[in-house]
Design an enzyme around this catalytic site. Structure first.
Site, PDB file in Angstrom:
ATOM      1  N   SER A   1       2.460  -8.484 -36.496  1.00 34.47           N
ATOM      2  CA  SER A   1       3.816  -7.954 -36.398  1.00 34.47           C
ATOM      3  C   SER A   1       4.372  -8.094 -34.990  1.00 34.47           C
ATOM      4  O   SER A   1       3.940  -7.412 -34.066  1.00 34.47           O
ATOM      5  CB  SER A   1       3.858  -6.480 -36.813  1.00 34.47           C
ATOM      6  OG  SER A   1       5.094  -5.905 -36.466  1.00 34.47           O
TER       7      SER A   1
ATOM      8  N   SER B   1       7.442  -7.228 -34.290  1.00 42.39           N
ATOM      9  CA  SER B   1       8.327  -6.079 -34.098  1.00 42.39           C
ATOM     10  C   SER B   1       7.601  -4.881 -33.508  1.00 42.39           C
ATOM     11  O   SER B   1       8.103  -4.228 -32.587  1.00 42.39           O
ATOM     12  CB  SER B   1       8.975  -5.684 -35.431  1.00 42.39           C
ATOM     13  OG  SER B   1       9.771  -6.726 -35.926  1.00 42.39           O
TER      14      SER B   1
ATOM     15  N   LYS C   1      13.672  -8.807 -48.106  1.00 44.88           N
ATOM     16  CA  LYS C   1      15.019  -8.816 -47.529  1.00 44.88           C
ATOM     17  C   LYS C   1      16.125  -8.771 -48.582  1.00 44.88           C
ATOM     18  O   LYS C   1      17.238  -8.336 -48.294  1.00 44.88           O
ATOM     19  CB  LYS C   1      15.203 -10.037 -46.618  1.00 44.88           C
ATOM     20  CG  LYS C   1      14.334  -9.983 -45.371  1.00 44.88           C
ATOM     21  CD  LYS C   1      14.615 -11.143 -44.437  1.00 44.88           C
ATOM     22  CE  LYS C   1      13.730 -11.051 -43.199  1.00 44.88           C
ATOM     23  NZ  LYS C   1      14.060 -12.090 -42.200  1.00 44.88           N
TER      24      LYS C   1
ATOM     25  N   GLY D   1      15.058 -18.066 -49.247  1.00 45.77           N
ATOM     26  CA  GLY D   1      14.957 -16.606 -49.184  1.00 45.77           C
ATOM     27  C   GLY D   1      16.012 -15.963 -48.303  1.00 45.77           C
ATOM     28  O   GLY D   1      17.009 -16.588 -47.924  1.00 45.77           O
TER      29      GLY D   1
ATOM     30  N   VAL E   1      16.880 -26.588 -49.258  1.00 42.22           N
ATOM     31  CA  VAL E   1      15.857 -27.442 -49.865  1.00 42.22           C
ATOM     32  C   VAL E   1      14.820 -26.518 -50.494  1.00 42.22           C
ATOM     33  O   VAL E   1      14.271 -25.637 -49.825  1.00 42.22           O
ATOM     34  CB  VAL E   1      15.194 -28.364 -48.828  1.00 42.22           C
ATOM     35  CG1 VAL E   1      14.198 -29.300 -49.517  1.00 42.22           C
ATOM     36  CG2 VAL E   1      16.244 -29.171 -48.082  1.00 42.22           C
TER      37      VAL E   1
ATOM     38  N   GLY F   1      11.039 -19.765 -33.247  1.00 43.75           N
ATOM     39  CA  GLY F   1      11.808 -18.567 -33.559  1.00 43.75           C
ATOM     40  C   GLY F   1      11.622 -17.386 -32.630  1.00 43.75           C
ATOM     41  O   GLY F   1      12.120 -16.294 -32.927  1.00 43.75           O
TER      42      GLY F   1
END
Length: 249
Positions: free
Chosen positions: A15, A17, A65, A131, A151, A232
Site C-alpha cells: 500500500s 497510501s 472503484k 476499470g 483496449v 504512476g
C-alpha cells in the site's frame, strides 16, 4: 479521538497510501492515523463504519472503484460522470447516519502528471484496461483534448477494441498508450499488456499507472522502441494530496 483515514481494496499487500499518509502525519505533526482495510467483498464495506466510527475519509482501490458507489449517498459531478470513485469523504454531522460522498482524485493526479509530457502530435490514445482507473484516465485525456479508446480482452460498445485488433495502423495513429491494468506490478514484474510494441516509436508516450517497479515491463518495452515513458508514482502523490484536500475542505 484520533482521526482515522484508510484504504479499502483487495488485496492490499503493498500500500502506497498507508506509507504516504503515515509519513505525512508524522512530518506535519498531525494527530491522525491511516489504516488498510483489505475487504474480500464489497459487501463488507458497511461494517467498516460500524467498527470504525471515527473515519474521516477513505481511499478506494482495485477492485472497488465502481462497486462502492452503491453504498454512497452522493457523488461529486466528476465522479458521477466518470462512474468511478477513489476518494470517500465521511460527514459525521449526524452520528447515527454519516453521509458518504464520492470523489475522484485519480483524474487530478493523472492529468497533472501526464500533461507536461504531451506534444502537439499526441492527439489520440489507447487506454489498456476498462476499470475505474481507466475511466479516470479517459476523462483526464478528454480534458486535454485527446481522443481515447479502451483496449479490452472482452470489448463491449463502440469505444472498446480488442488486443487482437491492434495492428500497425492503430498503434501508429494512437501515440499515447496508458496502462491502467495491474500487469507488471511487484510480484509479477515480467508481465505486460499484449500489444504489438514493434510498431511503437519515438513519437509515442507510454504512461503506466503501476509504480512498483519503477520501470515496468510495459515501460521497458516502450522505451526500447524510443518512446517517452512515465510511471504512476507522481500521479499517486498528486492524487493523494487531492484526497487530503477533499477530506479537509
Amino acid at each position: 479521538m484520533m482521526k482515522t483515514y484508510g484504504l479499502i481494496g483487495y488485496p492490499l499487500s503493498k500500500s502506497f497510501s498507508q506509507k504516504y499518509f503515515t509519513e505525512k502525519f508524522e512530518k506535519e505533526n498531525l494527530k491522525a492515523r491511516y489504516l488498510n482495510f483489505p475487504i474480500a467483498s464489497i459487501d463488507e464495506f458497511p461494517e467498516l463504519l460500524t467498527h470504525h466510527p471515527y473515519i474521516g475519509g477513505l481511499n478506494v482501490t482495485i477492485p472497488y472503484k465502481e462497486k462502492v458507489i452503491q453504498y454512497l449517498d452522493d457523488l461529486d459531478p466528476v465522479s458521477k460522470e466518470v462512474g468511478a470513485v477513489n476518494v470517500i469523504k465521511v460527514d459525521w454531522t449526524n452520528p447515527k447516519e454519516p453521509k458518504l460522498t464520492g470523489y475522484n482524485s485519480d483524474i487530478i493526479g493523472f492529468t497533472r502528471s501526464i500533461q507536461p509530457l504531451l506534444k502537439d502530435h499526441h492527439k489520440k490514445a489507447l487506454i489498456l484496461g476498462t476499470g475505474g482507473a481507466a475511466k479516470a484516465a479517459a476523462y483526464g485525456l478528454k480534458s486535454l483534448n485527446i481522443e481515447s479508446k479502451y483496449v479490452s480482452r472482452t470489448p463491449k460498445g463502440d469505444n472498446q477494441i480488442s488486443y487482437q485488433s491492434l495492428d500497425k495502423n492503430t498503434i501508429e495513429e494512437n501515440t499515447v498508450i496508458v496502462n491502467t491494468t495491474p500487469l507488471g506490478m511487484y510480484g509479477n514484474m515480467d508481465a505486460k499488456p499484449d500489444i504489438p510494441y514493434q510498431y511503437c516509436g519515438n513519437n509515442h508516450l507510454f504512461f503506466d499507472l503501476v509504480y512498483n517497479p519503477e520501470v515496468t515491463a510495459f515501460l521497458k518495452a516502450g522505451q526500447e522502441q524510443g518512446a517517452v515513458i512515465k510511471n504512476g508514482l507522481e500521479m499517486l502523490h498528486l492524487q493523494a494530496e487531492g484526497a487530503w484536500e477533499i477530506w479537509n475542505k
